[in-house]
Motif scaffolding. Structure first.
Motif, PDB file in Angstrom:
ATOM      1  N   ARG A   1      16.322  14.810  40.254  1.00 19.05           N
ATOM      2  CA  ARG A   1      15.526  15.999  39.924  1.00 19.05           C
ATOM      3  C   ARG A   1      14.126  15.616  39.467  1.00 19.05           C
ATOM      4  NH1 ARG A   1      14.829  17.623  34.923  1.00 19.05           N
ATOM      5  NH2 ARG A   1      16.774  16.699  34.165  1.00 19.05           N
ATOM      6  N   ARG A   2      14.041  14.666  38.551  1.00 17.43           N
ATOM      7  CA  ARG A   2      12.730  14.281  38.023  1.00 17.43           C
ATOM      8  C   ARG A   2      11.877  13.598  39.084  1.00 17.43           C
ATOM      9  NH1 ARG A   2      15.739  12.798  33.242  1.00 17.43           N
ATOM     10  NH2 ARG A   2      15.587  10.602  33.828  1.00 17.43           N
TER      11      ARG A   2
ATOM     12  N   HIS B   1      10.652  17.987  39.119  1.00 15.33           N
ATOM     13  CA  HIS B   1      11.158  19.143  38.383  1.00 15.33           C
ATOM     14  C   HIS B   1      11.550  18.732  36.964  1.00 15.33           C
ATOM     15  CE1 HIS B   1      11.227  21.612  42.004  1.00 15.33           C
ATOM     16  NE2 HIS B   1      11.762  20.572  42.633  1.00 15.33           N
TER      17      HIS B   1
ATOM     18  N   THR C   1      12.697  20.979  34.510  1.00 12.55           N
ATOM     19  CA  THR C   1      13.835  21.748  34.011  1.00 12.55           C
ATOM     20  C   THR C   1      15.067  21.516  34.879  1.00 12.55           C
ATOM     21  OG1 THR C   1      13.210  23.695  35.309  1.00 12.55           O
ATOM     22  CG2 THR C   1      12.345  23.529  33.060  1.00 12.55           C
TER      23      THR C   1
ATOM     24  N   VAL D   1      16.502  24.799  39.114  1.00 14.55           N
ATOM     25  CA  VAL D   1      15.423  24.954  40.093  1.00 14.55           C
ATOM     26  C   VAL D   1      15.642  26.275  40.815  1.00 14.55           C
ATOM     27  CG1 VAL D   1      14.268  23.948  42.089  1.00 14.55           C
ATOM     28  CG2 VAL D   1      15.284  22.450  40.352  1.00 14.55           C
TER      29      VAL D   1
ATOM     30  N   CYS E   1      14.313  29.294  43.700  1.00 21.16           N
ATOM     31  CA  CYS E   1      13.527  29.648  44.873  1.00 21.16           C
ATOM     32  C   CYS E   1      13.926  31.069  45.253  1.00 21.16           C
ATOM     33  CB  CYS E   1      13.779  28.687  46.024  1.00 21.16           C
ATOM     34  SG  CYS E   1      12.713  28.990  47.467  1.00 21.16           S
TER      35      CYS E   1
ATOM     36  N   THR F   1      19.232  29.849  43.103  1.00 21.83           N
ATOM     37  CA  THR F   1      19.077  28.933  41.977  1.00 21.83           C
ATOM     38  C   THR F   1      20.000  27.729  42.155  1.00 21.83           C
ATOM     39  OG1 THR F   1      20.742  30.102  40.649  1.00 21.83           O
ATOM     40  CG2 THR F   1      18.431  30.748  40.350  1.00 21.83           C
TER      41      THR F   1
ATOM     42  N   THR G   1      20.823  21.714  38.536  1.00 23.64           N
ATOM     43  CA  THR G   1      20.903  20.309  38.900  1.00 23.64           C
ATOM     44  C   THR G   1      21.821  19.513  37.970  1.00 23.64           C
ATOM     45  OG1 THR G   1      18.942  19.757  37.580  1.00 23.64           O
ATOM     46  CG2 THR G   1      18.600  20.359  39.892  1.00 23.64           C
TER      47      THR G   1
ATOM     48  N   LEU H   1      14.821  21.131  46.238  1.00 25.54           N
ATOM     49  CA  LEU H   1      14.033  20.217  45.420  1.00 25.54           C
ATOM     50  C   LEU H   1      12.628  20.029  45.978  1.00 25.54           C
ATOM     51  CD1 LEU H   1      16.654  17.465  44.479  1.00 25.54           C
ATOM     52  CD2 LEU H   1      15.710  19.256  43.000  1.00 25.54           C
TER      53      LEU H   1
END
Length: 221
Positions: free
Chosen positions: A117-118, A122, A124, A127, A129, A133, A136, A163
């Motif tokens: 994720r990082r 991102h 949080t 995630v 769109c 949702t 993660t 992502l």
């Protein structure tokens, strides 16, 4: 999501691979440093789990070679080496996280999800769109707050798309991040999975960018 697991303990790697696959990850295995170095340098991975005590080429050297070659996927070191000096050496070589043995397999899952994720930018854990949702931390998807049931292949492709929401993801990249190294698959398999996902989340949410790939957008209209 596709992960390289470099671990020479066959029992441990088998159990951890089973857990990762049960969480819908694609997993490639390496049992020595040469194989780990080769796979990490030639295949596409969302993350790697790396033991430092690999036979042949030491895991620390494998990591240094990956970073020197510009391989930027996040790496979680998983090792029995638990001294502060070992940890410093691991991070200086380019590790993103460090976990010592013994460990809980699902902690590895959580750490990998956070690293992936990082690395995608991102901060949080959830995630979003549009109506879609992705948590993660748990790995779950929901559409209009209703849980989505996805196969492992569907989950991997939708994870890659959300992502990178709003960005065109090449078809070849999706293919590489869905299938394990020795999978024998049909050339149109990504298109088949995209078609199934469109039926589940709404056809217009996944745009085809002809000649380039696919893009997840925040609309169901």
């Amino acid at each position: 999501m596709r992960v390289l697991l470099a671990e020479d303990d066959h029992v441990l790697s088998g159990k951890l691979a089973d857990v990762l696959r049960s969480e819908k990850f694609a997993v490639d295995l390496a049992v020595n440093g040469e194989d780990a170095a080769h796979l990490g340098d030639t295949e596409s991975y969302d993350a790697a789990v790396l033991d430092l005590g690999l036979p042949g080429i030491d895991g620390l050297r494998v990591l240094e070679e990956w970073r020197a070659a510009g391989r930027g996927f996040p790496v979680l070191i998983l090792t029995a080496r638990d001294t502060w000096t070992d940890k410093v050496a691991g991070f200086k070589a380019g590790a993103d996280d460090y976990l010592t043995k013994p460990f809980i397999a699902h902690e590895v899952v959580l750490r990998l999800r956070a690293l992936i994720r990082r690395s995608a930018g991102h901060a949080t854990t959830v995630v979003r769109c549009g109506p879609l949702t992705h948590d993660t931390q748990s790995g779950s998807f929901a559409l209009d707050n209703e849980p989505l049931k996805l196969t492992a292949f569907e989950w991997r492709i939708l994870s890659a798309l959300i992502l990178r929401k709003g960005v065109v993801v090449p078809r070849a990249s999706l293919f590489e991040h869905v299938y394990e190294y020795h999978n024998d698959v049909e050339s149109n398999s990504v298109e088949v999975i995209i078609g199934r996902l469109r039926r589940k989340i709404g056809a217009s949410m996944i745009e085809t960018v002809r000649g380039h790939g696919y893009r997840l957008v925040a609309t169901t209209q």
